[in-house]
Design a protein around this motif. Sequence first.
Motif, PDB file in Angstrom:
ATOM      1  N   SER A   1       0.877  -1.408   0.198  1.00 31.42           N
ATOM      2  CA  SER A   1       0.061  -0.008   0.146  1.00 31.42           C
ATOM      3  C   SER A   1       0.960   1.200   0.040  1.00 31.42           C
ATOM      4  O   SER A   1       0.656   2.259  -0.804  1.00 31.42           O
ATOM      5  CB  SER A   1      -1.003   0.075   1.247  1.00 31.42           C
ATOM      6  N   LEU A   2       1.841   1.318   0.690  1.00 38.49           N
ATOM      7  CA  LEU A   2       2.886   2.411   1.077  1.00 38.49           C
ATOM      8  C   LEU A   2       3.485   2.785  -0.491  1.00 38.49           C
ATOM      9  O   LEU A   2       3.537   3.960  -1.048  1.00 38.49           O
ATOM     10  CB  LEU A   2       3.722   2.391   1.840  1.00 38.49           C
ATOM     11  N   ASP A   3       3.752   1.664  -1.083  1.00 39.22           N
ATOM     12  CA  ASP A   3       4.412   1.676  -2.611  1.00 39.22           C
ATOM     13  C   ASP A   3       3.479   2.429  -3.287  1.00 39.22           C
ATOM     14  O   ASP A   3       3.950   3.223  -4.452  1.00 39.22           O
ATOM     15  CB  ASP A   3       5.100   0.342  -2.997  1.00 39.22           C
ATOM     16  N   ILE A   4       2.202   1.962  -3.484  1.00 42.19           N
ATOM     17  CA  ILE A   4       1.239   2.391  -4.140  1.00 42.19           C
ATOM     18  C   ILE A   4       1.012   3.842  -3.957  1.00 42.19           C
ATOM     19  O   ILE A   4       0.953   4.738  -4.933  1.00 42.19           O
ATOM     20  CB  ILE A   4      -0.232   1.701  -4.107  1.00 42.19           C
ATOM     21  N   MET A   5       0.944   4.486  -2.682  1.00 44.43           N
ATOM     22  CA  MET A   5       0.764   6.009  -2.259  1.00 44.43           C
ATOM     23  C   MET A   5       2.060   6.571  -3.149  1.00 44.43           C
ATOM     24  O   MET A   5       1.786   7.846  -3.732  1.00 44.43           O
ATOM     25  CB  MET A   5       0.741   6.105  -0.880  1.00 44.43           C
ATOM     26  N   ILE A   6       3.138   6.147  -3.016  1.00 41.21           N
ATOM     27  CA  ILE A   6       4.131   6.771  -3.268  1.00 41.21           C
ATOM     28  C   ILE A   6       4.132   6.743  -4.793  1.00 41.21           C
ATOM     29  O   ILE A   6       4.763   7.896  -5.372  1.00 41.21           O
ATOM     30  CB  ILE A   6       5.655   6.086  -2.710  1.00 41.21           C
ATOM     31  N   TRP A   7       3.933   5.696  -5.486  1.00 39.83           N
ATOM     32  CA  TRP A   7       4.069   5.758  -6.867  1.00 39.83           C
ATOM     33  C   TRP A   7       2.930   6.732  -7.516  1.00 39.83           C
ATOM     34  O   TRP A   7       3.149   7.468  -8.443  1.00 39.83           O
ATOM     35  CB  TRP A   7       3.522   4.158  -7.608  1.00 39.83           C
ATOM     36  N   ALA A   8       1.525   6.669  -6.806  1.00 40.70           N
ATOM     37  CA  ALA A   8       0.552   7.648  -7.266  1.00 40.70           C
ATOM     38  C   ALA A   8       1.011   9.073  -7.258  1.00 40.70           C
ATOM     39  O   ALA A   8       0.945   9.812  -8.197  1.00 40.70           O
ATOM     40  CB  ALA A   8      -0.624   7.388  -6.319  1.00 40.70           C
ATOM     41  N   PHE A   9       1.694   9.615  -6.111  1.00 42.84           N
ATOM     42  CA  PHE A   9       2.161  10.896  -5.844  1.00 42.84           C
ATOM     43  C   PHE A   9       3.165  11.413  -6.842  1.00 42.84           C
ATOM     44  O   PHE A   9       3.355  12.361  -7.464  1.00 42.84           O
ATOM     45  CB  PHE A   9       2.449  11.067  -4.294  1.00 42.84           C
ATOM     46  N   SER A  10       4.062  10.412  -7.074  1.00 41.76           N
ATOM     47  CA  SER A  10       5.302  10.567  -7.936  1.00 41.76           C
ATOM     48  C   SER A  10       4.905  10.713  -9.153  1.00 41.76           C
ATOM     49  O   SER A  10       5.414  11.443 -10.015  1.00 41.76           O
ATOM     50  CB  SER A  10       6.346   9.417  -7.808  1.00 41.76           C
ATOM     51  N   GLN A  11       3.845   9.589  -9.700  1.00 46.93           N
ATOM     52  CA  GLN A  11       3.315   9.737 -10.957  1.00 46.93           C
ATOM     53  C   GLN A  11       2.831  11.202 -11.562  1.00 46.93           C
ATOM     54  O   GLN A  11       2.924  11.588 -12.602  1.00 46.93           O
ATOM     55  CB  GLN A  11       2.256   8.675 -11.099  1.00 46.93           C
ATOM     56  N   GLN A  12       2.210  11.697 -10.702  1.00 50.23           N
ATOM     57  CA  GLN A  12       1.409  13.079 -10.744  1.00 50.23           C
ATOM     58  C   GLN A  12       2.131  14.375 -10.306  1.00 50.23           C
ATOM     59  O   GLN A  12       1.862  15.433 -10.379  1.00 50.23           O
ATOM     60  CB  GLN A  12      -0.011  13.122 -10.103  1.00 50.23           C
ATOM     61  N   GLY A  13       3.448  13.941 -10.126  1.00 51.62           N
ATOM     62  CA  GLY A  13       4.385  15.289  -9.626  1.00 51.62           C
ATOM     63  C   GLY A  13       4.073  15.886  -8.207  1.00 51.62           C
ATOM     64  O   GLY A  13       3.972  17.091  -8.178  1.00 51.62           O
TER      65      GLY A  13
ATOM     66  N   MET B   1       4.393  14.715  -4.997  1.00 50.31           N
ATOM     67  CA  MET B   1       4.946  13.960  -3.794  1.00 50.31           C
ATOM     68  C   MET B   1       5.243  15.173  -2.785  1.00 50.31           C
ATOM     69  O   MET B   1       5.175  15.244  -1.585  1.00 50.31           O
ATOM     70  CB  MET B   1       6.321  13.435  -4.242  1.00 50.31           C
ATOM     71  N   ASP B   2       5.802  16.565  -3.080  1.00 50.61           N
ATOM     72  CA  ASP B   2       6.018  17.530  -2.298  1.00 50.61           C
ATOM     73  C   ASP B   2       4.964  18.005  -1.662  1.00 50.61           C
ATOM     74  O   ASP B   2       5.143  18.497  -0.501  1.00 50.61           O
ATOM     75  CB  ASP B   2       6.756  18.439  -2.870  1.00 50.61           C
ATOM     76  N   LYS B   3       3.767  18.013  -2.283  1.00 49.32           N
ATOM     77  CA  LYS B   3       2.426  18.354  -1.536  1.00 49.32           C
ATOM     78  C   LYS B   3       2.254  17.411  -0.435  1.00 49.32           C
ATOM     79  O   LYS B   3       1.786  17.960   0.590  1.00 49.32           O
ATOM     80  CB  LYS B   3       1.527  18.465  -2.672  1.00 49.32           C
ATOM     81  N   TYR B   4       2.393  15.940  -0.553  1.00 49.35           N
ATOM     82  CA  TYR B   4       1.746  14.995   0.513  1.00 49.35           C
ATOM     83  C   TYR B   4       2.802  14.528   1.137  1.00 49.35           C
ATOM     84  O   TYR B   4       2.668  13.972   2.378  1.00 49.35           O
ATOM     85  CB  TYR B   4       0.907  14.130  -0.378  1.00 49.35           C
ATOM     86  N   LEU B   5       3.988  14.647   0.840  1.00 50.43           N
ATOM     87  CA  LEU B   5       5.162  14.254   1.700  1.00 50.43           C
ATOM     88  C   LEU B   5       6.413  15.252   1.557  1.00 50.43           C
ATOM     89  O   LEU B   5       7.536  14.923   0.753  1.00 50.43           O
ATOM     90  CB  LEU B   5       5.569  12.646   1.185  1.00 50.43           C
ATOM     91  N   PRO B   6       6.061  16.400   2.052  1.00 51.21           N
ATOM     92  CA  PRO B   6       7.162  17.523   1.885  1.00 51.21           C
ATOM     93  C   PRO B   6       8.406  16.901   2.638  1.00 51.21           C
ATOM     94  O   PRO B   6       8.462  16.189   3.688  1.00 51.21           O
ATOM     95  CB  PRO B   6       6.662  18.618   2.569  1.00 51.21           C
ATOM     96  N   GLN B   7       9.858  17.251   2.088  1.00 43.94           N
ATOM     97  CA  GLN B   7      10.854  17.027   2.570  1.00 43.94           C
ATOM     98  C   GLN B   7      11.201  17.442   3.985  1.00 43.94           C
ATOM     99  O   GLN B   7      11.432  16.668   4.821  1.00 43.94           O
ATOM    100  CB  GLN B   7      11.816  17.783   1.644  1.00 43.94           C
ATOM    101  N   ASP B   8      10.611  18.632   4.404  1.00 43.42           N
ATOM    102  CA  ASP B   8      10.903  18.976   5.757  1.00 43.42           C
ATOM    103  C   ASP B   8      10.166  18.041   6.992  1.00 43.42           C
ATOM    104  O   ASP B   8      10.116  18.165   8.080  1.00 43.42           O
ATOM    105  CB  ASP B   8      10.612  20.397   6.121  1.00 43.42           C
ATOM    106  N   LYS B   9       9.100  17.461   6.265  1.00 46.52           N
ATOM    107  CA  LYS B   9       8.333  16.633   7.246  1.00 46.52           C
ATOM    108  C   LYS B   9       8.244  15.092   6.771  1.00 46.52           C
ATOM    109  O   LYS B   9       7.593  14.165   7.348  1.00 46.52           O
ATOM    110  CB  LYS B   9       6.634  16.972   7.038  1.00 46.52           C
TER     111      LYS B   9
END
Length: 196
Positions: free
Chosen positions: A61-73, A75-83
Amino acid sequence: MYSYRRCPYAMRARLSLYLARIEFSVYEISLRDKPEHMLKVSPKGTVPVLILGENQIIDESLDIMIWAFSQQGIMDKYLPQDKKKSSLSLINTNDTSFKKNLDSYKYSSDDRKKVDAFKKCLDFVSELDLLLESNEYLLDDSPLMVDYAIFPFIRQFINVDVQRFKDVGLKKIYQWFNRMLSSNEFEHIMMKSKIS
């Protein structure tokens, strides 16, 4: 995607695909009669299983989440670097010790073990409640990947015995839970339909 409507892992995967506006077909499985094709492409036999192509599947499931957010660019919105570090740490605690204690709380026939598991679950939920002193959501004033990843498990925990949870008096986490529960995203992914 092979899914099971009430599985928290499948919920978080469906949420991320919806947030990323990725269209996908949902094949709702029966836990007692898993499709042969699902077991062929993912022998571990758990949902979710996202089939992207002939030889490309993602079955965590986490890999799916990361793939989905990466696919649409996004990732920074949902997994910001500082968090990122704190997000992944909370998700890891949720998926390991909290999930183990949640299963004991839900399924144990021994009352003492059940009470003990409830208290252990509460340690983590109390930690989340403290985070909500500073923000509307766990780490920010808008929901991040960490909120969507953890929420389905908190939902299971609260739903075992809603009154018992309310009696503890963790108001912040209960408000957060209700915000997530009534969100358009959650309502959408819980609709009984073939296409999401």
